[in-house]
Enzyme design. Structure first.
Site, short mmCIF file in Angstrom:
data_model
loop_
_atom_site.label_atom_id
_atom_site.label_comp_id
_atom_site.label_asym_id
_atom_site.label_seq_id
_atom_site.Cartn_x
_atom_site.Cartn_y
_atom_site.Cartn_z
N ASP A 204 -40.70 6.28 78.22
CA ASP A 204 -41.49 6.57 79.42
C ASP A 204 -40.82 7.64 80.28
O ASP A 204 -39.61 7.87 80.20
CB ASP A 204 -41.62 5.26 80.21
CG ASP A 204 -42.78 5.26 81.18
OD1 ASP A 204 -43.39 6.32 81.41
OD2 ASP A 204 -43.08 4.17 81.71
N GLU B 267 -52.33 0.00 85.71
CA GLU B 267 -51.21 -0.06 86.66
C GLU B 267 -51.58 0.52 88.02
O GLU B 267 -51.00 0.13 89.04
CB GLU B 267 -50.00 0.66 86.09
CG GLU B 267 -50.18 2.15 85.91
CD GLU B 267 -48.94 2.83 85.35
OE1 GLU B 267 -47.89 2.17 85.25
OE2 GLU B 267 -49.02 4.02 85.00
#
Length: 655
Positions: A409, A464
């Site tokens: 990420d 998210e």
């Protein structure tokens, strides 16, 4: 007289060379591309003999002064027809992919080549060079001009406060604006969609991106879009924070240093006569380089849990929830109960900046042994900067633990060095037989064909964002199927079980809501494509609704074939996917209630046992309201799909 005739013939030859034109049509004849070589190389595109892309320039300039457009005199033209079938080893849309196109290759005398391909569902071109040694690319011209001031759907980059504009997480909502209202101040990433009211819609993106920066797009207040590329990183700086990154602190005055003999990325125009032609389009996959992984038998798609969005905030348990051994064992039990193949251990299982500094509340040996006893796999989140530094020892440790899937990420770039990082990580994971997903990353651009174990990327504003914003609207969710999925599989992470109306919605960490009905969250597992699908909802709530979770757990993540049954851009989409003898149908809706009637005439003869999950009668006020029912259906039946605002629909059809 002879002298005059010779002069005339020379002049005619000069004109012919200066204005050389070639046409190539799609296999079905509907799409026609015209390439014209004059002072520049330009291409235009026609659909049913109506121009849909006006003459648009192609060029490339090297730092030594050589440029493609200097070699347009006396080109060599070659054509070929191709009709093949690609077999996808990890089929997010379909196993057998027809690959039919006509190709025009224009070879120039200055070692540049331009290759055009014309398909029944789009066109693409790429530049190639055959030069010795290494070259440095100063600039590339990629123009996309249109005959009218069409609306464009595009995700615009928000300039970061402490970095240049080429740093982005590639997670933005779609802006809709006419071409002439887009200026050079607007920078956006692909895919984007040009959406004429009458003519076919055109998706613009790229494929086979390697050792070169990705293509952003911008405008100049004309009826046109233009490629824009992150310059090469001259200097990089590392941040020191919770999610440390490596950013570009100084740019060079060129795009890429690369091999002199190579092919550059495809510039792709996906052409859709109907809205429903967009979500199932796989042109980007077809254009990508074939798999570089000889044996992919170890690639095991499936569903996984993820605890990050709800911050492990489970309830009705006799222990303190959090990033600890007991919580992960609880997730393992949940995965086993509902048929999920693995759990994710997201950020916090280790120090983000040191994968070997494990959280003291976690006993990895105990978790690994418990997961193995339950037949559940373990997958791990990593910070890209840390994985890059600890790559080989980390992958060896993951292999010892039996980890078969990692996520990395916060890359947040697509310049040449960033693109090289993706290849480095994919090649290393392939050696260790570990599947891979990138977050904080640009769209796949066909990477999942070249590396089938690199199953998907985030590159999407997904679940998210409900933690801190109201951006994940029903309209946005529907648009993803038409636009973002053109670039390849995405990781939205659906399954939110706390659902709210716009009036009742609040961004709230730990008790995260969605701006959709419960059934839309379920249908996302059918409509959105990703060979690894994450369930991001609260498992404690899921355990209270076993019927819903068992239905969710039965949804495959790879498919034999895909059909779009009905769709209207930004309003709704109805997708049918087949796995074995079973069919799954999912529908997503915008904020307007509607009723659809869908024929099942695509089904084979015989009866199917249908399990239907639909918006409840009160889902417009209480979006978690849903109804599960059973029916027997055949190809002679029609589905009546009633969709609440922000609603969804899902049906499983089994023999």
């Amino acid at each position: 007289m002879k002298k005059l005739l010779i002069t005339f013939l020379l002049f005619a030859s000069f004109v012919a060379n200066a204005q050389a034109t070639r046409e190539v049509s799609s296999p079905n004849g509907a799409i026609r591309l015209v390439a014209q070589l004059g002072d520049q190389l330009r291409y235009s595109v026609y659909f049913n003999n109506e121009i849909i892309v006006s003459p648009s320039e192609i060029d490339m300039v090297l730092t030594d002064g050589r440029k493609l457009s200097d070699g347009l005199a006396r080109p060599q033209f070659t054509e070929r027809n191709v009709s093949e079938t690609i077999i996808s080893p990890v089929p997010e849309k379909r196993i057998r992919i027809p690959d039919r196109y006509k190709e025009l290759k224009i070879t120039l005398r200055n070692a540049f080549t331009v290759i055009f391909r014309v398909y029944d569902d789009g066109v693409a071109y790429r530049i190639a060079t055959s030069l010795p040694g290494e070259i440095t690319v100063r600039s590339e011209t990629a123009a996309f001009r249109f005959p009218a001031n069409h609306p464009v759907y595009f995700p615009e980059v928000v300039p970061p406060t402490n970095m240049d504009i080429y740093h982005t997480g590639f997670e933005e909502p779609y802006t809709i604006r006419p071409l002439e209202n887009i200026s050079s101040k607007n920078l956006f990433f692909s895919p984007v969609l040009v959406a004429p009211k009458e003519a076919p819609k055109i998706g613009i993106t790229e494929s086979d991106l390697e050792d070169y920066p990705g293509m952003f797009l911008t405008g100049n207040a004309e009826k046109a879009l233009f490629g824009n590329f992150a310059p090469y990183p001259a200097e990089e700086t590392e941040t020191k924070e919770l999610y440390s990154t490596r950013y570009v602190s100084k740019r060079a005055n060129f795009l890429a240093k690369t091999k002199g003999t190579r092919a550059f990325p495809w510039r792709v125009l996906i052409i859709a006569a109907q809205d429903k032609d967009l979500p199932a389009n796989d042109l980007v996959y077809r254009l990508a380089s074939p798999s570089r992984v000889a044996d992919v038998s170890w690639v095991k798609p499936g569903k996984a849990t993820d605890e990050w969005i709800i911050t492990s905030n489970i309830f009705n348990v006799p222990f303190k929830s959090g990033i600890n051994t007991a919580t992960y064992k609880y997730y393992i039990d949940f995965a086993k109960r509902f048929g999920f193949e693995r759990i994710m251990m997201d950020a916090g299982w280790s120090d983000n900046n040191d994968l070997f500094k494990i959280n003291p509340d976690i006993d990895m040996d105990e978790i690994v042994a418990y997961a193995k006893s339950k037949g559940v796999g373990i997958s791990m989140w990593t910070l890209a900067l840390t994985l890059d530094k600890q790559l080989e020892p980390a992958l060896k440790q993951f292999s010892k633990w039996g980890v078969d899937f990692v996520m990395t990420d916060f890359i947040n770039r697509d310049d040449q060095k960033a693109v090289q990082f993706f290849y480095k990580i994919a090649e290393a994971c392939a050696r260790h037989k570990i599947m891979l997903m990138f977050h904080g990353a640009f769209k796949p651009a066909g990477f999942n064909r070249t590396f089938p174990h690199a199953v998907a990327r985030e590159a999407v504003l997904g679940s998210e964002y409900n933690m801190w914003s109201a951006k994940a609207t029903p309209e946005h969710n529907v648009l993803l199927a038409f636009i973002r999925m053109l670039g390849g599989p995405l990781d939205y992470e659906p399954g939110m079980l706390n659902n709210a109306t716009p009036k009742g919605f609040h961004p709230m960490p730990e008790n995260v809501m969605s701006l959709t009905t419960r059934t839309q969250q379920l249908a996302m597992f059918v409509v959105y494509e990703s060979p690894i699908q994450f369930f991001a909802g609260n498992p404690s709530q899921g355990l209270k609704e076993p019927g819903f979770m068992e239905l969710l757990g039965s949804i495959p993540t790879v498919w034999d074939t895909t059909r779009i049954l009905d769709a209207r851009l930004g309003d709704y989409v109805v997708t049918a996917r087949k796995k074995g003898s079973d069919w799954f149908i999912g529908a997503l809706n915008d904020s307007t209630a509607r009723e659809l009637s869908i024929p099942l005439d695509f089904l084979p003869a015989g009866q199917f046992n249908a399990t239907i999950c639909e918006d409840g009668v009160n889902a417009d006020r209480y979006p978690a309201d849903y109804r599960i029912s059973e029916a027997v259906l055949t190809s002679r039946d029609r589905l009546t799909i009633r969709l609440a605002p922000g609603g969804g629909y899902m049906v499983r059809l089994r023999r």
